[in-house]
Design an enzyme around this catalytic site. Structure first.
Site, short mmCIF file in Angstrom:
data_model
loop_
_atom_site.label_atom_id
_atom_site.label_comp_id
_atom_site.label_asym_id
_atom_site.label_seq_id
_atom_site.Cartn_x
_atom_site.Cartn_y
_atom_site.Cartn_z
N TRP A 17 1.22 -1.09 0.57
CA TRP A 17 -0.11 0.20 0.18
C TRP A 17 0.94 1.51 0.10
CZ3 TRP A 17 -4.35 -1.41 3.59
CH2 TRP A 17 -5.48 -2.27 3.34
N LYS A 18 1.82 0.90 -0.06
CA LYS A 18 3.05 2.53 -0.58
C LYS A 18 2.95 3.37 0.62
CE LYS A 18 4.66 0.49 -4.63
NZ LYS A 18 4.96 1.24 -5.92
N HIS A 101 12.85 -2.80 -1.47
CA HIS A 101 11.86 -1.73 -2.19
C HIS A 101 13.27 -1.07 -3.11
CE1 HIS A 101 8.54 -0.24 -4.94
NE2 HIS A 101 8.21 -0.77 -4.66
N GLU A 170 11.19 -6.88 -9.60
CA GLU A 170 10.15 -5.87 -10.24
C GLU A 170 10.84 -4.75 -10.91
OE1 GLU A 170 6.75 -5.10 -6.87
OE2 GLU A 170 9.01 -4.46 -6.34
N GLY A 176 4.81 0.98 -11.47
CA GLY A 176 3.45 2.74 -11.22
C GLY A 176 3.45 3.53 -12.28
#
Ligand code: PGA
Length: 251
Positions: A17-18, A101, A170, A176
């Site tokens: 959910w950042k 991340h 990723e 995004g």
């Protein structure tokens, strides 16, 4: 050869959910997921912001959903202003934690620090989800595998832990941007990652490789049907009700 040591099990879908949601919104969303998908086919991990962990933890207690954090401090305790201890994450009910991340690496997190966090998570009984992935220029210049190798080897070298090793591939250019990688591309990189983990970690460790980067309810199934894809790490789309459809796409 490599697949010989791999046990196939429930796919893992991680909601990152950042910093998208307020505390209230996080609690409401957790409640909504629980109601609309009381028995997900995959193992689903919700990673809210630190500030929402405690309330979301209470909300998903006694549900099939697992709690995860988006990051952790490099050591258990000490003079580390602003850091969050792995032990406290455990106390809050976290079972998983995202490590390395790209949004943190881009803020200066080095491979060395990522390894420290990875090891701290393991020592504290959390399951780290190690993120790796290349930028677009790195991909274009043929360096994607080299970058992923560096990130993986640095974090996992000599890993003697038992149990499972979770890696999320990723590609940074897919995060995004609305431009997800092609499933065939993910397949190739996942095979490579599996091979690297096998070379660097103890024999017999169970490897899960997740794909992350612009996953939506429309493309989730195309990744999940790939045998090399053991699950997904979902950012933006995990904050919407359609996340339930992503979880239902699990094989
Ligand atoms: P995205 O993010 O799904 O919004 O692309 C994925 C991630 O950063 O984990």
């Amino acid at each position: 050869m490599i697949r010989r040591f791999v046990t196939k099990y429930m796919q893992l879908i991680v909601a990152n959910w950042k910093m998208y949601l307020s505390i209230k919104e996080s609690v409401r969303l957790a409640e909504r997921f629980k109601r609309s998908l009381p028995k997900p086919r995959a193992r689903v991990v919700i990673c809210p912001s630190f500030s929402a962990l405690s309330l979301v933890s209470a909300k998903i207690k006694k549900s099939p959903y697992f709690l995860g954090a988006q990051d952790l401090g490099p050591t258990d305790r000490g003079a580390h202003t602003g850091e969050v201890s792995a032990k406290d994450l455990r106390e809050l009910g976290c079972k998983y934690v995202i490590v390395g991340h790209s949004e943190r690496r881009q803020m200066g997190e080095s491979d060395k620090l990522v390894r420290q966090k990875f090891m701290t998570a393991l020592r504290s009984g959390l399951k780290p989800i190690l993120c790796v992935g290349e930028t677009w220029p790195e991909r274009k210049s043929g360096k994607a595998k080299r970058v992923v190798r560096r990130q993986l080897e640095s974090a996992l070298h000599g890993l003697r832990a038992r149990g499972e090793c979770i890696v999320a591939y990723e590609p940074i250019w897919a995060i995004g941007t609305g431009k997800a990688a092609k499933p065939a591309h993910a397949r190739e990189m996942h095979t490579y990652i599996r091979q690297l983990v096998t070379e660097n970690a103890s024999r017999g460790i169970k490897i899960r490789v997740l794909y992350g980067g612009s996953v939506t309810s429309k493309n989730a199934a195309s990744f999940l049907k790939e045998p090399e894809v053991d699950g997904l790490l979902v950012g933006g789309a995990s904050t919407k009700s359609s996340f339930v459809r992503i979880c239902s796409s699990s094989q």
